[in-house]
Design a protein around this motif. Structure first.
Motif, PDB file in Angstrom:
ATOM      1  N   ALA A  25       0.825  -1.203   0.000  1.00  0.00           N
ATOM      2  CA  ALA A  25       0.000   0.000   0.000  1.00  0.00           C
ATOM      3  C   ALA A  25       0.859   1.253   0.000  1.00  0.00           C
ATOM      4  O   ALA A  25       0.447   2.291  -0.504  1.00  0.00           O
ATOM      5  CB  ALA A  25      -0.920  -0.005   1.216  1.00  0.00           C
ATOM      6  N   THR A  28       1.633   1.724  -3.807  1.00  0.00           N
ATOM      7  CA  THR A  28       0.501   1.902  -4.703  1.00  0.00           C
ATOM      8  C   THR A  28      -0.410   3.034  -4.279  1.00  0.00           C
ATOM      9  O   THR A  28      -1.198   3.522  -5.068  1.00  0.00           O
ATOM     10  CB  THR A  28      -0.346   0.614  -4.796  1.00  0.00           C
ATOM     11  OG1 THR A  28      -0.858   0.313  -3.500  1.00  0.00           O
ATOM     12  CG2 THR A  28       0.463  -0.542  -5.331  1.00  0.00           C
ATOM     13  N   GLY A  29      -0.325   3.448  -3.019  1.00  0.00           N
ATOM     14  CA  GLY A  29      -1.183   4.515  -2.542  1.00  0.00           C
ATOM     15  C   GLY A  29      -2.568   4.042  -2.173  1.00  0.00           C
ATOM     16  O   GLY A  29      -3.493   4.824  -2.026  1.00  0.00           O
ATOM     17  N   GLY A  30      -2.741   2.761  -2.006  1.00  0.00           N
ATOM     18  CA  GLY A  30      -4.043   2.227  -1.652  1.00  0.00           C
ATOM     19  C   GLY A  30      -3.897   0.827  -1.119  1.00  0.00           C
ATOM     20  O   GLY A  30      -2.813   0.409  -0.748  1.00  0.00           O
ATOM     21  N   SER A  40      -6.640  -4.614 -11.741  1.00  0.00           N
ATOM     22  CA  SER A  40      -6.261  -3.623 -12.750  1.00  0.00           C
ATOM     23  C   SER A  40      -7.323  -3.640 -13.842  1.00  0.00           C
ATOM     24  O   SER A  40      -8.158  -4.558 -13.918  1.00  0.00           O
ATOM     25  CB  SER A  40      -4.900  -3.968 -13.340  1.00  0.00           C
ATOM     26  OG  SER A  40      -4.991  -5.160 -14.099  1.00  0.00           O
ATOM     27  N   ARG A  73      -7.713   5.475  -7.352  1.00  0.00           N
ATOM     28  CA  ARG A  73      -6.500   5.718  -8.139  1.00  0.00           C
ATOM     29  C   ARG A  73      -5.290   5.658  -7.223  1.00  0.00           C
ATOM     30  O   ARG A  73      -5.318   6.185  -6.117  1.00  0.00           O
ATOM     31  CB  ARG A  73      -6.543   7.085  -8.815  1.00  0.00           C
ATOM     32  CG  ARG A  73      -7.417   7.123 -10.037  1.00  0.00           C
ATOM     33  CD  ARG A  73      -7.308   8.511 -10.672  1.00  0.00           C
ATOM     34  NE  ARG A  73      -8.073   8.579 -11.863  1.00  0.00           N
ATOM     35  CZ  ARG A  73      -7.551   8.549 -13.095  1.00  0.00           C
ATOM     36  NH1 ARG A  73      -6.264   8.487 -13.251  1.00  0.00           N
ATOM     37  NH2 ARG A  73      -8.322   8.611 -14.152  1.00  0.00           N
ATOM     38  N   THR A  74      -4.240   5.025  -7.705  1.00  0.00           N
ATOM     39  CA  THR A  74      -3.024   4.950  -6.906  1.00  0.00           C
ATOM     40  C   THR A  74      -2.377   6.326  -6.835  1.00  0.00           C
ATOM     41  O   THR A  74      -2.515   7.135  -7.751  1.00  0.00           O
ATOM     42  CB  THR A  74      -2.021   3.954  -7.512  1.00  0.00           C
ATOM     43  OG1 THR A  74      -1.635   4.398  -8.811  1.00  0.00           O
ATOM     44  CG2 THR A  74      -2.613   2.555  -7.587  1.00  0.00           C
ATOM     45  N   GLU A  75      -1.698   6.575  -5.713  1.00  0.00           N
ATOM     46  CA  GLU A  75      -1.013   7.855  -5.559  1.00  0.00           C
ATOM     47  C   GLU A  75       0.148   7.969  -6.530  1.00  0.00           C
ATOM     48  O   GLU A  75       0.396   9.016  -7.087  1.00  0.00           O
ATOM     49  CB  GLU A  75      -0.512   8.012  -4.120  1.00  0.00           C
ATOM     50  CG  GLU A  75      -1.623   8.273  -3.136  1.00  0.00           C
ATOM     51  CD  GLU A  75      -1.109   8.419  -1.721  1.00  0.00           C
ATOM     52  OE1 GLU A  75       0.097   8.652  -1.525  1.00  0.00           O
ATOM     53  OE2 GLU A  75      -1.921   8.306  -0.803  1.00  0.00           O
ATOM     54  N   ARG A  81      -7.597   1.090  -9.848  1.00  0.00           N
ATOM     55  CA  ARG A  81      -7.778  -0.239  -9.278  1.00  0.00           C
ATOM     56  C   ARG A  81      -9.259  -0.401  -8.991  1.00  0.00           C
ATOM     57  O   ARG A  81      -9.882   0.450  -8.372  1.00  0.00           O
ATOM     58  CB  ARG A  81      -6.963  -0.415  -7.999  1.00  0.00           C
ATOM     59  CG  ARG A  81      -5.474  -0.280  -8.206  1.00  0.00           C
ATOM     60  CD  ARG A  81      -4.933  -1.431  -9.034  1.00  0.00           C
ATOM     61  NE  ARG A  81      -3.500  -1.321  -9.192  1.00  0.00           N
ATOM     62  CZ  ARG A  81      -2.886  -1.207 -10.360  1.00  0.00           C
ATOM     63  NH1 ARG A  81      -3.593  -1.179 -11.474  1.00  0.00           N
ATOM     64  NH2 ARG A  81      -1.587  -1.135 -10.423  1.00  0.00           N
TER      65      ARG A  81
END
Length: 98
Positions: A25, A28-30, A40, A73-75, A81
């Motif tokens: 995480a 990916t930011g999440g 994906s 959305r990933t950072e 995702r």
């Protein structure tokens, strides 16, 4: 004639004691991707095609924008995702005719 070549770049050995963060995480930011919870766009398309539906990447993106699929959305990179449960629900709705 002998030509001297410069040595190649030095490569550091891989450290085995470091944790594998390639799918965490933090990066990916999440939530962690790859555990089947978040997919994906390519994985969503593959699931829909396996269920007998042919959707394009742009259609999936539009469905996300319209709220038909739960996503984030990933950072880093802004990749989308999609929640696997929302894909399963979409397939169920389509199979039942709704």
């Amino acid at each position: 004639m002998n030509i001297a070549h410069a040595p190649g770049p030095a490569v550091a050995p891989c450290r085995r004691d470091l944790p594998d963060l390639s799918n965490s995480a933090v990066l990916t930011g999440g939530p962690v991707v790859g555990d089947g919870t978040w997919l994906s766009i390519g994985e969503v398309i593959a699931q829909l095609r396996a269920a007998g539906f042919s959707e394009s990447e742009s259609t999936i993106r539009r469905m996300i924008d319209e709220g038909a699929l739960e996503s984030y959305r990933t950072e880093r990179g802004g990749h989308r995702r999609i929640k696997a449960e929302s894909v399963s629900a979409l397939i169920s709705r389509r199979n039942s005719g709704y």
